[in-house]
Write a protein that holds these residues in place. Structure first.
Motif, PDB file in Angstrom:
ATOM      1  N   PHE A 157       0.836  -1.203   0.000  1.00 23.92           N
ATOM      2  CA  PHE A 157       0.000   0.000   0.000  1.00 23.92           C
ATOM      3  C   PHE A 157       0.873   1.256   0.000  1.00 23.92           C
ATOM      4  O   PHE A 157       0.634   2.193  -0.768  1.00 23.92           O
ATOM      5  CB  PHE A 157      -0.916  -0.025   1.230  1.00 23.92           C
ATOM      6  CG  PHE A 157      -1.776   1.193   1.383  1.00 23.92           C
ATOM      7  CD1 PHE A 157      -2.933   1.340   0.646  1.00 23.92           C
ATOM      8  CD2 PHE A 157      -1.423   2.192   2.281  1.00 23.92           C
ATOM      9  CE1 PHE A 157      -3.732   2.465   0.780  1.00 23.92           C
ATOM     10  CE2 PHE A 157      -2.211   3.319   2.427  1.00 23.92           C
ATOM     11  CZ  PHE A 157      -3.371   3.463   1.677  1.00 23.92           C
ATOM     12  N   VAL A 158       1.915   1.264   0.846  1.00 25.79           N
ATOM     13  CA  VAL A 158       2.826   2.414   0.909  1.00 25.79           C
ATOM     14  C   VAL A 158       3.549   2.584  -0.419  1.00 25.79           C
ATOM     15  O   VAL A 158       3.648   3.692  -0.954  1.00 25.79           O
ATOM     16  CB  VAL A 158       3.826   2.260   2.075  1.00 25.79           C
ATOM     17  CG1 VAL A 158       4.923   3.308   1.993  1.00 25.79           C
ATOM     18  CG2 VAL A 158       3.112   2.353   3.408  1.00 25.79           C
ATOM     19  N   LYS A 159       4.030   1.493  -0.985  1.00 28.19           N
ATOM     20  CA  LYS A 159       4.757   1.553  -2.256  1.00 28.19           C
ATOM     21  C   LYS A 159       3.883   2.134  -3.375  1.00 28.19           C
ATOM     22  O   LYS A 159       4.342   2.947  -4.172  1.00 28.19           O
ATOM     23  CB  LYS A 159       5.241   0.156  -2.635  1.00 28.19           C
ATOM     24  CG  LYS A 159       6.084   0.121  -3.875  1.00 28.19           C
ATOM     25  CD  LYS A 159       6.568  -1.290  -4.150  1.00 28.19           C
ATOM     26  CE  LYS A 159       7.406  -1.327  -5.407  1.00 28.19           C
ATOM     27  NZ  LYS A 159       7.894  -2.670  -5.711  1.00 28.19           N
ATOM     28  N   ASP A 160       2.623   1.723  -3.394  1.00 35.44           N
ATOM     29  CA  ASP A 160       1.715   2.181  -4.445  1.00 35.44           C
ATOM     30  C   ASP A 160       1.253   3.628  -4.268  1.00 35.44           C
ATOM     31  O   ASP A 160       0.953   4.307  -5.244  1.00 35.44           O
ATOM     32  CB  ASP A 160       0.472   1.285  -4.508  1.00 35.44           C
ATOM     33  CG  ASP A 160       0.798  -0.131  -4.955  1.00 35.44           C
ATOM     34  OD1 ASP A 160       1.870  -0.321  -5.572  1.00 35.44           O
ATOM     35  OD2 ASP A 160      -0.010  -1.031  -4.685  1.00 35.44           O
ATOM     36  N   ASN A 161       1.175   4.105  -3.027  1.00 34.40           N
ATOM     37  CA  ASN A 161       0.549   5.399  -2.762  1.00 34.40           C
ATOM     38  C   ASN A 161       1.476   6.489  -2.244  1.00 34.40           C
ATOM     39  O   ASN A 161       1.031   7.621  -2.075  1.00 34.40           O
ATOM     40  CB  ASN A 161      -0.592   5.209  -1.748  1.00 34.40           C
ATOM     41  CG  ASN A 161      -1.670   4.331  -2.289  1.00 34.40           C
ATOM     42  OD1 ASN A 161      -2.344   4.677  -3.251  1.00 34.40           O
ATOM     43  ND2 ASN A 161      -1.837   3.166  -1.702  1.00 34.40           N
ATOM     44  N   PHE A 162       2.743   6.184  -1.966  1.00 31.21           N
ATOM     45  CA  PHE A 162       3.621   7.143  -1.298  1.00 31.21           C
ATOM     46  C   PHE A 162       3.756   8.454  -2.067  1.00 31.21           C
ATOM     47  O   PHE A 162       3.570   9.533  -1.505  1.00 31.21           O
ATOM     48  CB  PHE A 162       5.010   6.538  -1.055  1.00 31.21           C
ATOM     49  CG  PHE A 162       5.892   7.402  -0.214  1.00 31.21           C
ATOM     50  CD1 PHE A 162       5.839   7.322   1.164  1.00 31.21           C
ATOM     51  CD2 PHE A 162       6.759   8.320  -0.791  1.00 31.21           C
ATOM     52  CE1 PHE A 162       6.635   8.125   1.955  1.00 31.21           C
ATOM     53  CE2 PHE A 162       7.552   9.129  -0.008  1.00 31.21           C
ATOM     54  CZ  PHE A 162       7.500   9.031   1.368  1.00 31.21           C
TER      55      PHE A 162
ATOM     56  N   ARG B  17      -4.867   6.588   6.123  1.00 30.58           N
ATOM     57  CA  ARG B  17      -5.619   6.073   4.977  1.00 30.58           C
ATOM     58  C   ARG B  17      -5.731   4.548   5.029  1.00 30.58           C
ATOM     59  O   ARG B  17      -6.752   3.985   4.670  1.00 30.58           O
ATOM     60  CB  ARG B  17      -4.963   6.514   3.676  1.00 30.58           C
ATOM     61  CG  ARG B  17      -5.135   7.995   3.432  1.00 30.58           C
ATOM     62  CD  ARG B  17      -4.589   8.412   2.113  1.00 30.58           C
ATOM     63  NE  ARG B  17      -4.678   9.851   1.978  1.00 30.58           N
ATOM     64  CZ  ARG B  17      -4.527  10.480   0.839  1.00 30.58           C
ATOM     65  NH1 ARG B  17      -4.271   9.810  -0.263  1.00 30.58           N
ATOM     66  NH2 ARG B  17      -4.618  11.786   0.787  1.00 30.58           N
ATOM     67  N   TRP B  18      -4.647   3.895   5.469  1.00 26.35           N
ATOM     68  CA  TRP B  18      -4.678   2.442   5.613  1.00 26.35           C
ATOM     69  C   TRP B  18      -5.738   2.038   6.645  1.00 26.35           C
ATOM     70  O   TRP B  18      -6.501   1.115   6.427  1.00 26.35           O
ATOM     71  CB  TRP B  18      -3.300   1.940   6.028  1.00 26.35           C
ATOM     72  CG  TRP B  18      -3.259   0.475   6.362  1.00 26.35           C
ATOM     73  CD1 TRP B  18      -3.293  -0.086   7.596  1.00 26.35           C
ATOM     74  CD2 TRP B  18      -3.189  -0.612   5.432  1.00 26.35           C
ATOM     75  NE1 TRP B  18      -3.239  -1.447   7.497  1.00 26.35           N
ATOM     76  CE2 TRP B  18      -3.169  -1.802   6.182  1.00 26.35           C
ATOM     77  CE3 TRP B  18      -3.136  -0.694   4.045  1.00 26.35           C
ATOM     78  CZ2 TRP B  18      -3.106  -3.052   5.595  1.00 26.35           C
ATOM     79  CZ3 TRP B  18      -3.063  -1.946   3.462  1.00 26.35           C
ATOM     80  CH2 TRP B  18      -3.053  -3.103   4.229  1.00 26.35           C
ATOM     81  N   ARG B  19      -5.767   2.773   7.752  1.00 24.55           N
ATOM     82  CA  ARG B  19      -6.731   2.499   8.817  1.00 24.55           C
ATOM     83  C   ARG B  19      -8.163   2.691   8.294  1.00 24.55           C
ATOM     84  O   ARG B  19      -9.040   1.889   8.561  1.00 24.55           O
ATOM     85  CB  ARG B  19      -6.458   3.413  10.005  1.00 24.55           C
ATOM     86  CG  ARG B  19      -7.015   2.965  11.299  1.00 24.55           C
ATOM     87  CD  ARG B  19      -6.525   3.721  12.507  1.00 24.55           C
ATOM     88  NE  ARG B  19      -5.903   5.015  12.389  1.00 24.55           N
ATOM     89  CZ  ARG B  19      -4.583   5.287  12.261  1.00 24.55           C
ATOM     90  NH1 ARG B  19      -3.737   4.422  12.245  1.00 24.55           N
ATOM     91  NH2 ARG B  19      -4.108   6.472  12.170  1.00 24.55           N
ATOM     92  N   ASP B  20      -8.393   3.770   7.521  1.00 22.29           N
ATOM     93  CA  ASP B  20      -9.718   4.030   6.956  1.00 22.29           C
ATOM     94  C   ASP B  20     -10.127   2.949   5.953  1.00 22.29           C
ATOM     95  O   ASP B  20     -11.275   2.534   5.897  1.00 22.29           O
ATOM     96  CB  ASP B  20      -9.755   5.390   6.267  1.00 22.29           C
ATOM     97  CG  ASP B  20      -9.584   6.548   7.243  1.00 22.29           C
ATOM     98  OD1 ASP B  20      -9.758   6.325   8.469  1.00 22.29           O
ATOM     99  OD2 ASP B  20      -9.254   7.654   6.786  1.00 22.29           O
TER     100      ASP B  20
ATOM    101  N   GLY C 272      -9.607  -0.740   8.221  1.00 20.32           N
ATOM    102  CA  GLY C 272     -10.121  -0.825   9.573  1.00 20.32           C
ATOM    103  C   GLY C 272      -9.111  -1.390  10.553  1.00 20.32           C
ATOM    104  O   GLY C 272      -9.441  -1.713  11.681  1.00 20.32           O
ATOM    105  N   ALA C 273      -7.869  -1.535  10.139  1.00 19.20           N
ATOM    106  CA  ALA C 273      -6.827  -2.096  11.000  1.00 19.20           C
ATOM    107  C   ALA C 273      -5.667  -1.128  11.099  1.00 19.20           C
ATOM    108  O   ALA C 273      -5.448  -0.304  10.211  1.00 19.20           O
ATOM    109  CB  ALA C 273      -6.333  -3.416  10.421  1.00 19.20           C
ATOM    110  N   THR C 274      -4.916  -1.240  12.181  1.00 19.35           N
ATOM    111  CA  THR C 274      -3.721  -0.411  12.311  1.00 19.35           C
ATOM    112  C   THR C 274      -2.635  -0.999  11.431  1.00 19.35           C
ATOM    113  O   THR C 274      -2.609  -2.208  11.195  1.00 19.35           O
ATOM    114  CB  THR C 274      -3.226  -0.364  13.768  1.00 19.35           C
ATOM    115  OG1 THR C 274      -2.968  -1.702  14.191  1.00 19.35           O
ATOM    116  CG2 THR C 274      -4.234   0.289  14.673  1.00 19.35           C
TER     117      THR C 274
END
Length: 152
Positions: free
Chosen positions: A61-66, A107-110, A113-115
Motif C-alpha cells: 500500500f505504501v509503495k503504491d501510494n507514497f 488512509r490504511w486504517r480508513d 479498519g486495521a492499524t
C-alpha cells in the motif's frame, strides 16, 4: 568462512565472497584476470540462496501510494502556509517523511479498519509471540501509579 554476498568473474569464473555488499560490479574488477564481476546473490550459511521476502499488504500500500500522498500533503501544507513561503523568498516547502507516513497510516486504517502492522503485529498474525525484552521492566512505584490515575 561463510560469505553472505557472492560475485563471479565473467572471464575466469572465480567466485569472490564478501560479508557486505561492498563490490560495485560496474567499477570493480577480478583480482586475477581483470574481468568484470557479476553479482550471484545473497546466500545462507548452508549455501542456499536467500529468497527476497514478499511485501506485506501495508508495505505494498505504501509503495503504491507514497508519491501521490506526499504530493497531496505538500499541496495541503503549501495552501496552509502560502504567506510564510512567500516571506522566505519562495524557498519552497519541505514535507517530512513522518508527515507522509502518518497520512498513509490514516488512509490504511480508513481503508482496512486495521492499524498498520508493526513487527509485533506481524508476528502475532503468524501465530507467533513477539520476542521478550532482554531485561525486566521495572514495576511502577506508588507515586507513579497515583499519577497515572490522575490523583496526586
Amino acid at each position: 568462512i561463510h560469505y553472505r554476498f557472492k560475485y563471479q568473474c565473467q572471464v575466469c569464473q572465480q567466485i569472490v565472497g564478501r560479508h557486505s555488499k561492498s563490490i560495485k560490479t560496474e567499477k570493480d574488477r577480478c583480482n586475477l584476470c581483470g574481468g568484470q564481476l557479476a553479482f550471484l546473490g545473497t546466500f545462507k550459511q548452508d549455501g542456499t540462496p536467500i529468497q527476497p521476502r514478499a511485501l506485506t499488504p501495508f508495505a505494498a500500500f505504501v509503495k503504491d501510494n507514497f508519491q501521490s500522498v506526499r504530493a497531496e500533503v505538500e499541496e495541503r501544507k503549501r495552501k496552509e502556509k502560502e504567506t510564510e513561503t512567500a516571506d522566505k523568498g519562495g524557498k519552497g516547502l519541505v514535507v517530512s517523511h513522518a508527515d507522509t507516513m502518518k497520512e498513509l497510516a490514516g488512509r490504511w486504517r480508513d481503508q482496512t479498519g486495521a492499524t498498520p502492522p508493526g513487527r509485533a503485529n506481524a508476528l502475532r498474525s503468524e501465530g507467533l509471540s513477539p520476542p521478550a525484552l532482554p531485561f525486566p521492566l521495572p514495576s511502577p512505584t506508588a507515586d507513579e501509579k497515583g499519577e497515572e490515575n490522575g490523583s496526586e
